[in-house]
Design an enzyme around this catalytic site. Structure first.
Site, PDB file in Angstrom:
ATOM      1  CD  GLU A 360      -3.856  -0.444  -6.520  1.00  0.00           C
ATOM      2  OE1 GLU A 360      -3.171  -0.024  -7.969  1.00  0.00           O
ATOM      3  OE2 GLU A 360      -4.017   0.164  -5.781  1.00  0.00           O
ATOM      4  CD  GLU A 642      -0.034   4.187  -3.209  1.00  0.00           C
ATOM      5  OE1 GLU A 642      -0.748   4.276  -4.746  1.00  0.00           O
ATOM      6  OE2 GLU A 642      -0.764   4.181  -2.483  1.00  0.00           O
TER       7      GLU A 642
END
Length: 765
Positions: A360, A642
């Protein structure tokens, strides 16, 4: 264009074939030139379609890593300038470069990713401008006379890692007299130099090195190295062994069942390989063209027993100047703050990424939108974020509706969540186009960033106005919303307790109001009136839809109340007081555990504090049960996760497909630590005026903060002794401070050092 008047982009004549990992090799490029007299000045301008490392007469130019970095290449392509007077000489000279895919042509994105996003070829563009003692000049540049060869880097990818065969190294290739007869001519590539711009953001550099804290053997018999800190960078190894031996380095943030846990990396293999040339004096190697997010490394193929001193973790990030510090009497909160700092460092690598380890590493707008105030306190991010905002505006210009992308630089991706096609408008994410410039103005007194970004800010608010229509409510369909609300299932991170319509409409009102204030500052008075009216209209629509009366909302969630209070959608004092009481009750009913996701978390402590519930905010901050900030600390986190439960209480990794252990969004609470716990905040643009308003609590006995403002260093510090609050303050030259202490009348303080005392009773938990 002042630079690159004669230079051409050069590329290998044959396209590089992918390796078994899919990553392509790097190539070598070289040429020689003659300077006819003594040199008084030499200036090099250089960039690449890909990433480069350039050498002059055997010396690497500069200390940049992964240059020229990542921008929205089709709109803005960065080049670097270097003073290389000390590297050239009268007579024969040589220069050469390593060239790899990087972001330009390498693998980017989810679910296997996409290659060749910006082009099919890598290339180098360089120009050397020479000034002689007699006042004459020469220009030396890349062109058809250059030659190329395969090099020792057999594969290099940002996600995949780097494979290097030292037996294929071509020592001295950037020196004069090197035999390049077996090398091939380059080809020239067409390139629009109109997109070039001089570097406007700090480069990525090697910032520091860490040594292992432990070397262990896993249950499966593998050698594991622990650096004690989740970091972003790569390994440097020092090794002696026989030629042809390959050492394999694998990276991960955490262990699971005693083994390297690579599942959270998804398709990013994050593996480096080094094949020895057999030098009896030993060999030192560090990859050039990759980076990893890791705390742990698995090392295979090492000759003999591994000496921990032979493995070093090299920390990489944009070379930002540190400007902010925080400390307090609670070691856990200090560790939380340090986790925030490390998370920012790892993710401010040329663009403000969401995470640095998996497939990502994109410039997600929502993440930086909520984190920008914290970032601007900790480091000087003015140029870094201004550059990124220019990319964001350029990408936004590709959308006829004026909608910014959800990450910039914008690239095509196959997302793991069902995002609608066609650059869908996303509340809280696209609002970065308005909020981040405003934060830069607030923290740096930078009105020019507002002027530069004003068309982008206006286009986004106008786009939402059209989408919402006369009803002013929007957010139907897929939205990220209060992303990663702790109640969301592991496989559905967008399923939040707060509706997307409430979140989107609240952000609509907030961005419209900030735009009205921006227009007023810029002298755009007609716009100021129009957007203020729009903000009021959206606020009224919000209240009509989501206000149940008396300060209560139709959606009883922490995020709903935090948005309504912090964005001042509820303004009546009595109703605000009731909304604050209800928010505090919701937090208490939840066991003083977090009930917010990406968009609610940065606001909830402020909403509680502003309505007189600072003790509840402290109980939320210091909660140790999951979900909470200190649960992560207790679980050994060294960066911000996260998910609130990225690691489960039993030490296993969250089963969700999306689990990063280095995501700074939830670390936005550090801004509250700075402003409220320590009490150091801007009361005017650029800290021209300070607000010193500490609110002690949570059992803390002291706290301190310092920040290098545009006017100089500001410091606050307090301690509680025997029923008295003692406050020390340093105000920079040319600055005034409003000092607002608990139970005391606000007072003014000018430049210099000041001390204050006021009675203070510690609240009982």
């Amino acid at each position: 264009m002042r630079h690159f008047r004669t230079a051409r982009v050069i590329a290998p004549r044959r396209p590089a074939e992918p390796s078994t990992t899919g990553a392509r090799p790097a190539v070598l490029l070289r040429a020689e030139f003659t300077l006819r007299a003594a040199v008084t000045a030499a200036r090099l301008s250089v960039t690449a379609l890909g990433v480069y490392e350039l050498e002059l007469n055997g010396t690497v130019v500069g200390d940049h890593v992964l240059a020229p970095g990542w921008t929205s290449y089709r709109h803005r392509h960065r080049y670097q300038d270097f003073d290389v007077t000390h590297l050239v000489r009268e007579g024969a000279n040589a220069w050469g470069a390593h060239l790899a895919d990087g972001w330009y042509r390498g693998l980017l994105g989810f679910n296997g990713g996409t290659r060749d996003i910006y082009g099919d070829d890598t290339g180098l563009l360089a120009e050397l401008r020479i000034e002689y003692a007699d006042g004459t000049t020469d220009t030396v540049a890349t062109g058809a006379h250059w030659r190329w060869s395969p090099g020792p880097v057999l594969a290099a990818g940002l996600y995949e890692g780097e494979e290097y065969d030292a037996r294929r190294a071509q020592a001295g290739f950037s020196r004069t007299g090197f035999d390049d007869s077996a090398w091939e001519p380059v080809r020239l590539l067409a390139f629009d130099t109109g997109v070039l711009f001089p570097a406007d953001s700090p480069p990525v550099r090697r910032i520091e090195s860490l040594t292992p804290v432990a070397v262990t053997t896993s249950p499966a018999g593998r050698t594991l190295v622990d650096f004690g800190q989740n970091l972003v960078g790569r390994l440097r190894i020092r090794v002696r062994g026989e030629a042809g031996r390959t050492i394999t380095l694998r990276h991960a943030e955490v262990l699971e069942d005693g083994e390297l846990c690579t599942r959270p990396l998804r398709h990013a293999t994050a593996t480096d390989r080094y094949t020895l040339r057999g030098d009896p004096e030993g060999e030192v190697w560090e990859p050039r063209f990759t980076f990893h997010g890791f705390r742990h490394a698995e090392i295979d193929g090492w000759p003999g027993e591994l000496d921990p001193a032979d493995v070093t973790a090299v920390v990489l990030h944009s070379d930002l100047r540190r400007t902010g510090w925080f400390s307090c009497s609670d070691a856990s909160l200090e560790r939380l703050h340090e986790n925030v700092v490390w998370g920012m460092r790892g993710n401010f690598l040329d663009v403000p990424t969401d995470c640095p380890q998996r497939d990502e590493r994109l410039g997600w707008t929502g993440d930086v939108q909520v984190f920008a105030p914290t970032a601007a306190f900790l480091y000087d991010v003015r140029d870094f974020l201004r550059s990124w905002l220019r990319d964001l505006a350029a990408d936004q210009g590709d959308d006829a509706r004026g909608v910014p992308p959800v990450f910039s630089p914008a690239i095509p991706v196959i997302t793991p969540v069902p995002i609608p096609p066609g650059n869908p408008p996303m509340a809280g994410w696209c609002d970065a186009a308005v909020i981040v410039p405003w934060v830069l103005h607030e923290r740096y007194g930078d009105a020019e960033v507002l002027r530069a970004q004003y068309p982008s800010m206006r286009d986004w608010v106008d786009a939402v106005d059209r989408i919402a229509g006369p009803g002013r409510i929007w957010g139907e369909g897929f939205q990220f919303g209060d992303w990663l609300d702790p109640a969301a299932p592991a496989d559905d991170p967008g399923r939040a307790m707060t509706s997307s319509c409430l979140v989107a409409t609240a952000y609509f009102a907030h961005s419209a109001r900030l735009l009205a204030r921006t227009a007023r500052l810029l002298g755009e008075d007609d716009d100021a009136g129009r957007y203020l009216a729009l903000a009021d209209s959206v606020r009224d629509a919000f209240l009509g839809r989501f206000h149940a009366g008396g300060g209560r909302l139709t959606e009883e969630t922490q995020t709903a109340y935090a948005l309504a209070l912090c964005f001042r959608l509820i303004e009546d004092p009595a109703e605000r007081a009731e909304a604050g009481r209800r928010l505090a009750a919701l937090v208490a009913e939840g066991g003083h555990r977090i009930g917010t996701g990406f968009l609610g978390t940065p606001l909830v402590c402020d909403a509680l504090t502003d309505t007189g519930h600072v003790d509840t905010a402290y109980r939320l901050l210091t909660q140790r049960s999951c979900p909470s900030w200190l649960h992560q600390v207790d679980m050994g986190a060294t960066t911000v996760w996260e998910r609130w439960d990225s690691m489960l209480p039993d030490g296993r990794v969250n089963p969700g497909e999306m689990t990063s252990f280095n995501h700074y969004a939830f670390g936005a609470v550090a801004d509250w630590l700075h402003r409220t716990v320590a009490g150091l905040a801007p009361a005017g643009p650029g800290y021209r005026r300070l607000l010193v308003r500490p609110r002690p609590g949570g059992g803390l006995t002291w706290a301190r903060a310092a920040h290098e403002t545009p006017y100089g260093r500001a410091e606050t510090g307090w301690r509680v002794e025997g029923g008295t609050l003692l406050v020390e303050l340093l105000v920079p030259p040319g600055v005034t401070a409003l000092v607002d202490l608990p139970g005391a009348r606000p007072t003014e303080a000018g430049p210099g050092r000041h001390s204050f005392r006021t009675p203070f009773t510690t609240a009982t938990p």
